[in-house]
Design an enzyme around this catalytic site. Structure first.
Site, PDB file in Angstrom:
ATOM      1  N   GLY A 146      23.191   2.820 -40.677  1.00 35.06           N
ATOM      2  CA  GLY A 146      21.859   3.333 -40.355  1.00 35.06           C
ATOM      3  C   GLY A 146      21.947   4.458 -39.333  1.00 35.06           C
ATOM      4  O   GLY A 146      22.977   5.114 -39.201  1.00 35.06           O
ATOM      5  N   PHE A 199      22.479   6.204 -35.904  1.00 35.38           N
ATOM      6  CA  PHE A 199      23.351   5.864 -34.779  1.00 35.38           C
ATOM      7  C   PHE A 199      22.499   5.510 -33.557  1.00 35.38           C
ATOM      8  O   PHE A 199      21.565   6.229 -33.195  1.00 35.38           O
ATOM      9  CB  PHE A 199      24.293   7.035 -34.454  1.00 35.38           C
ATOM     10  N   GLY A 200      22.842   4.386 -32.936  1.00 39.59           N
ATOM     11  CA  GLY A 200      22.076   3.946 -31.755  1.00 39.59           C
ATOM     12  C   GLY A 200      21.246   2.710 -32.025  1.00 39.59           C
ATOM     13  O   GLY A 200      20.754   2.079 -31.085  1.00 39.59           O
ATOM     14  N   GLY A 201      21.027   2.372 -33.299  1.00 36.76           N
ATOM     15  CA  GLY A 201      20.386   1.102 -33.639  1.00 36.76           C
ATOM     16  C   GLY A 201      18.880   1.060 -33.448  1.00 36.76           C
ATOM     17  O   GLY A 201      18.219   2.087 -33.281  1.00 36.76           O
ATOM     18  N   THR A 202      18.357  -0.170 -33.466  1.00 33.52           N
ATOM     19  CA  THR A 202      16.911  -0.407 -33.530  1.00 33.52           C
ATOM     20  C   THR A 202      16.187   0.002 -32.250  1.00 33.52           C
ATOM     21  O   THR A 202      15.187   0.740 -32.301  1.00 33.52           O
ATOM     22  CB  THR A 202      16.657  -1.911 -33.801  1.00 33.52           C
ATOM     23  N   CYS A 203      16.650  -0.487 -31.117  1.00 31.66           N
ATOM     24  CA  CYS A 203      15.910  -0.287 -29.860  1.00 31.66           C
ATOM     25  C   CYS A 203      15.677   1.209 -29.610  1.00 31.66           C
ATOM     26  O   CYS A 203      14.561   1.635 -29.329  1.00 31.66           O
ATOM     27  CB  CYS A 203      16.695  -0.913 -28.711  1.00 31.66           C
ATOM     28  N   HIS A 226       0.846  -6.708   1.513  1.00 38.76           N
ATOM     29  CA  HIS A 226      -0.611  -6.745   1.403  1.00 38.76           C
ATOM     30  C   HIS A 226      -1.146  -5.322   1.386  1.00 38.76           C
ATOM     31  O   HIS A 226      -0.679  -4.494   2.168  1.00 38.76           O
ATOM     32  CB  HIS A 226      -1.213  -7.500   2.594  1.00 38.76           C
TER      33      HIS A 226
HETATM   34  C1  LIG Z   1       9.133  -2.055 -33.105  1.00 37.67           C
HETATM   35  C2  LIG Z   1      10.059  -2.854 -32.239  1.00 37.67           C
HETATM   36  C3  LIG Z   1       9.835  -2.925 -30.877  1.00 37.67           C
HETATM   37  C4  LIG Z   1      10.678  -3.665 -30.074  1.00 37.67           C
HETATM   38  N1  LIG Z   1      10.411  -3.725 -28.726  1.00 37.67           N
HETATM   39  C5  LIG Z   1      11.208  -4.454 -27.928  1.00 37.67           C
HETATM   40  C6  LIG Z   1      10.963  -4.507 -26.535  1.00 37.67           C
HETATM   41  O1  LIG Z   1      10.011  -3.916 -26.006  1.00 37.67           O
HETATM   42  N2  LIG Z   1      11.801  -5.233 -25.762  1.00 37.67           N
HETATM   43  C7  LIG Z   1      12.859  -5.922 -26.296  1.00 37.67           C
HETATM   44  O2  LIG Z   1      13.592  -6.573 -25.554  1.00 37.67           O
HETATM   45  N3  LIG Z   1      13.119  -5.870 -27.629  1.00 37.67           N
HETATM   46  C8  LIG Z   1      12.321  -5.166 -28.440  1.00 37.67           C
HETATM   47  N4  LIG Z   1      12.592  -5.098 -29.782  1.00 37.67           N
HETATM   48  C9  LIG Z   1      13.761  -5.838 -30.304  1.00 37.67           C
HETATM   49  C10 LIG Z   1      15.052  -5.032 -30.069  1.00 37.67           C
HETATM   50  O3  LIG Z   1      14.893  -3.738 -30.586  1.00 37.67           O
HETATM   51  C11 LIG Z   1      16.226  -5.740 -30.728  1.00 37.67           C
HETATM   52  O4  LIG Z   1      16.306  -7.057 -30.235  1.00 37.67           O
HETATM   53  C12 LIG Z   1      17.553  -5.033 -30.445  1.00 37.67           C
HETATM   54  O5  LIG Z   1      17.478  -3.672 -30.710  1.00 37.67           O
HETATM   55  C13 LIG Z   1      18.688  -5.673 -31.245  1.00 37.67           C
HETATM   56  O6  LIG Z   1      19.877  -4.985 -30.971  1.00 37.67           O
HETATM   57  P1  LIG Z   1      21.203  -5.239 -31.802  1.00 37.67           P
HETATM   58  O7  LIG Z   1      22.267  -4.456 -31.132  1.00 37.67           O
HETATM   59  O8  LIG Z   1      21.394  -6.679 -32.035  1.00 37.67           O
HETATM   60  O9  LIG Z   1      20.920  -4.624 -33.249  1.00 37.67           O
HETATM   61  P2  LIG Z   1      20.482  -3.154 -33.718  1.00 37.67           P
HETATM   62  O10 LIG Z   1      20.119  -2.281 -32.598  1.00 37.67           O
HETATM   63  O11 LIG Z   1      19.507  -3.373 -34.795  1.00 37.67           O
HETATM   64  O12 LIG Z   1      21.834  -2.549 -34.314  1.00 37.67           O
HETATM   65  C14 LIG Z   1      22.344  -2.998 -35.518  1.00 37.67           C
HETATM   66  C15 LIG Z   1      22.925  -1.828 -36.272  1.00 37.67           C
HETATM   67  O13 LIG Z   1      23.775  -2.355 -37.280  1.00 37.67           O
HETATM   68  C16 LIG Z   1      23.677  -1.546 -38.451  1.00 37.67           C
HETATM   69  N5  LIG Z   1      24.093  -2.393 -39.576  1.00 37.67           N
HETATM   70  C17 LIG Z   1      23.494  -3.499 -40.052  1.00 37.67           C
HETATM   71  N6  LIG Z   1      24.226  -4.052 -41.018  1.00 37.67           N
HETATM   72  C18 LIG Z   1      25.324  -3.274 -41.170  1.00 37.67           C
HETATM   73  C19 LIG Z   1      26.457  -3.327 -42.019  1.00 37.67           C
HETATM   74  N7  LIG Z   1      26.637  -4.304 -42.901  1.00 37.67           N
HETATM   75  N8  LIG Z   1      27.355  -2.339 -41.918  1.00 37.67           N
HETATM   76  C20 LIG Z   1      27.210  -1.330 -41.035  1.00 37.67           C
HETATM   77  N9  LIG Z   1      26.168  -1.241 -40.201  1.00 37.67           N
HETATM   78  C21 LIG Z   1      25.239  -2.209 -40.255  1.00 37.67           C
HETATM   79  C22 LIG Z   1      22.221  -1.113 -38.487  1.00 37.67           C
HETATM   80  O14 LIG Z   1      22.096   0.102 -39.177  1.00 37.67           O
HETATM   81  C23 LIG Z   1      21.886  -0.982 -36.987  1.00 37.67           C
HETATM   82  O15 LIG Z   1      21.991   0.355 -36.552  1.00 37.67           O
HETATM   83  C24 LIG Z   1      11.784  -4.348 -30.625  1.00 37.67           C
HETATM   84  C25 LIG Z   1      12.038  -4.264 -31.998  1.00 37.67           C
HETATM   85  C26 LIG Z   1      11.191  -3.527 -32.795  1.00 37.67           C
HETATM   86  C27 LIG Z   1      11.476  -3.444 -34.263  1.00 37.67           C
END
Ligand SMILES: Cc1cc2nc3c(=O)[nH]c(=O)nc-3n(C[C@H](O)[C@H](O)[C@H](O)COP(=O)(O)OP(=O)(O)OC[C@H]3O[C@@H](n4cnc5c(N)ncnc54)[C@H](O)[C@@H]3O)c2cc1C
Ligand SMILES: NC(=O)c1ccc[n+]([C@@H]2O[C@H](COP(=O)([O-])OP(=O)(O)OC[C@H]3O[C@@H](n4cnc5c(N)ncnc54)[C@H](O)[C@@H]3O)[C@@H](O)[C@H]2O)c1
Length: 472
Positions: free
Chosen positions: A33, A35-39, A455
């Site tokens: 996906g 680069f840098g993921g969901t957050c 305060h």
């Molecule tokens: C709209 C929204 C708002 C949010 N707001 C908050 C907030 O305010 N505070 C908070 O604490 N959390 C929040 N979250 C949750 C937070 O974003 C996630 O808990 C966190 O980003 C998860 O991080 P991670 O590293 O586990 O996964 P991710 O950041 O999702 O990284 C996983 C990566 O792995 C890749 N991937 C997946 N499968 C494969 C594969 N088979 N091969 C290669 N690559 C793969 C994906 O492309 C992705 O880039 C929010 C989530 C959303 C959707």
């Protein structure tokens, strides 16, 4: 077959693992996906960059009680400029992060999905086979939507796409009653769209303390159209470019229709465990939650329940919390444990806090009042609970706040804080000293009287909640 010392799947929290200790290793980072993921790209950061202007606009509309008037209509909101400020910043961080990793001599980035074809062996989408003695699974979670007719229409969005739309829609329908639905309802409502939230059950934010959830539901219903106990069953396109969402009542007897320019499906997320083909590597997956099973050191467990040496997991793919600060914590644990197998550290999941960036804001840590009552009954203990209104402290008067409360739940005999739940302005910051007290074992009495409270700051609401608890 290409071999590495370490393979990391997922560039979200997975990308933050690589400290100086890893410099001497050949590392592969695989991410299919952005680069840098969901957050960074579609989660915490862009949503809060939308929440901030929405919060200011909504607060401005509520100034009349303070003797100031401000007219923030949707005409005053320049959606493209808000959007471009957000993604101008975020996209650059993503591309810069990727370029930096690519510039490192011992790091190889694969921009494609990968799955296991055997223990410690992966295949990328283009067919390249990779292996390493250490594999770290940080592949996160993805949006889950019900497969109802019309779900693929271009007007139907998820949190992955809705933040990039070209204009502020006039009418938005949001499906769901969790964090994502609540935050986007605030964003679109604050920025001046007409929002309708459709929720399947009778309660919003069901995991929250009941008193907080009920207060939020009241505030939500005051701000936007809220329809509970309706399940969406079909979305159909209209000639003018809008869509109609038809829902059926939970009892199944009635239907209702909403016309919208944008429908946002905020119906949950699921772990990306399945994309890894975990069975091929003998990795255990919880059949109900679909989370990869790990022990307290983030070591992945095999199907026989034993540790699979050299395989680690962190974040949404293995953690039920689905929160970035939890993924970050687990990434620090993995980063240490991979390099120090003789000195494993343990993840600390005792007091996981969360905030919902709505209007008003919500923050929570520890047991809800109902959970604490159940705990007390099981353990022959008694609890003490105080809900302190923001409007009863000096800064709350200044704000003319009428909805905020700080609720603290403690053990009546020991003073141990069991949980804290806030709704009101700045709750995500006000809760931090309570998280600190719980994490370091500071009891409610010591916390209230063992320090000064400035305060007349809003923090006095926390002090007064603590002072309102009753002990034996
Ligand atoms: C709209 C929204 C708002 C949010 N707001 C908050 C907030 O305010 N505070 C908070 O604490 N959390 C929040 N979250 C949750 C937070 O974003 C996630 O808990 C966190 O980003 C998860 O991080 P991670 O590293 O586990 O996964 P991710 O950041 O999702 O990284 C996983 C990566 O792995 C890749 N991937 C997946 N499968 C494969 C594969 N088979 N091969 C290669 N690559 C793969 C994906 O492309 C992705 O880039 C929010 C989530 C959303 C959707
Ligand atoms: N501020 C934050 O920390 C923050 C913000 C946003 C997201 N998140 C994380 O992202 C995760 C996902 O958030 P979410 O709000 O999508 O999930 P959620 O699980 O909290 O809520 C999903 C909602 O969709 C409803 N739903 C599910 N299937 C449905 C269907 N078929 N029809 C109608 N309704 C249906 C559920 O009843 C529930 O109300 C959360 O668990 C949270 O940890 C955190």
């Amino acid at each position: 077959m290409r071999t590495f010392d370490v393979i990391i799947i997922g560039s979200g929290s997975g990308n933050s693992l690589l400290g100086p200790e890893y410099d001497a290793l050949d590392v592969a980072i695989i991410d299919g996906g952005t680069f840098g993921g969901t957050c960074l790209n579609v989660g915490c950061i862009p949503t809060k960059m939308y929440v901030y202007p929405a919060e200011i606009a909504q607060s401005a509309r509520e100034l009349s009680g303070l003797g100031v008037s401000a007219d923030v209509s949707s005409d005053a909101v320049d959606w493209p400029s808000i959007r471009d400020r957000i993604f101008g910043r975020i996209d650059a961080i993503s591309t810069g992060g990727l370029a930096y990793r690519n510039s490192l001599p011992r790091v190889t980035v694969f921009q494609e999905y990968a799955h296991f074809i055997g223990p410690k062996t992966l295949e990328t989408a283009s067919g390249e086979q990779l292996s390493a003695p250490t594999i770290i699974l940080a592949s996160g979670s993805r949006v889950l939507v019900p497969q109802i007719p019309g779900i693929d229409l271009p007007q139907v969005h998820t949190s992955d796409t809705v933040m990039r739309i070209p204009q502020l829609p006039r009418r938005v329908v949001i499906v769901g009653g969790g964090y994502i639905a609540a935050e986007f309802a605030h964003v679109f409502n604050g920025l001046g769209a007409e929002v309708t939230q459709i929720n399947r059950s009778s309660r919003l934010l069901r995991g929250q303390d009941t008193e907080i959830a009920e207060r939020f539901q009241q505030c939500a219903g005051d701000q936007w159209n809220l329809a509970t106990e309706w399940t969406p069953e079909q979305i159909t396109p209209n000639d003018d470019g809008s869509v109609t969402l038809r829902s059926i009542s939970t009892q199944g007897a009635e239907t209702r229709e909403e016309v919208a320019d944008v429908v946002l499906m905020a119906t949950g997320r699921r772990p990306n465990s399945d994309l890894l083909n975990p069975q091929a590597a003998g990795i255990a997956v919880d059949p109900e939650s679909q989370l990869i099973r790990v022990d307290d050191h983030q070591r992945v467990l095999g199907q026989d329940g034993k540790v699979l040496e050299g395989v680690w997991a962190l974040g949404d793919v293995c953690s039920p919390a689905q929160l970035k600060h939890v993924a970050n914590h687990e990434a620090r644990v993995v980063a240490h444990n991979v390099m120090h197998p003789e000195d494993l550290v343990t993840s600390d999941h005792r007091f996981i806090p969360a905030a919902v960036f709505t209007h008003p804001e919500i923050a929570t840590v520890g047991m809800t009042e109902d959970q604490a009552r159940a705990w007390a009954q099981e353990n022959g203990a008694e609890i003490t609970v105080k809900s302190q209104a923001f409007g009863d402290v000096a800064y709350g008067w200044a704000m003319a706040d009428q909805t905020g409360i700080c609720k603290v739940v403690a053990d009546r005999a020991t003073g141990k804080i069991l949980g804290a739940h806030l709704i009101g302005p700045h709750s995500s910051m006000l809760i931090q000293p309570l998280i600190q007290a719980m994490s370091f074992g500071l009891d409610a009495r010591q916390m209230a009287r063992g320090q000064y409270w400035i305060h007349p700051s809003l923090a006095e609401v926390v002090e007064n909640a603590l002072l309102g608890l009753e002990f034996d």
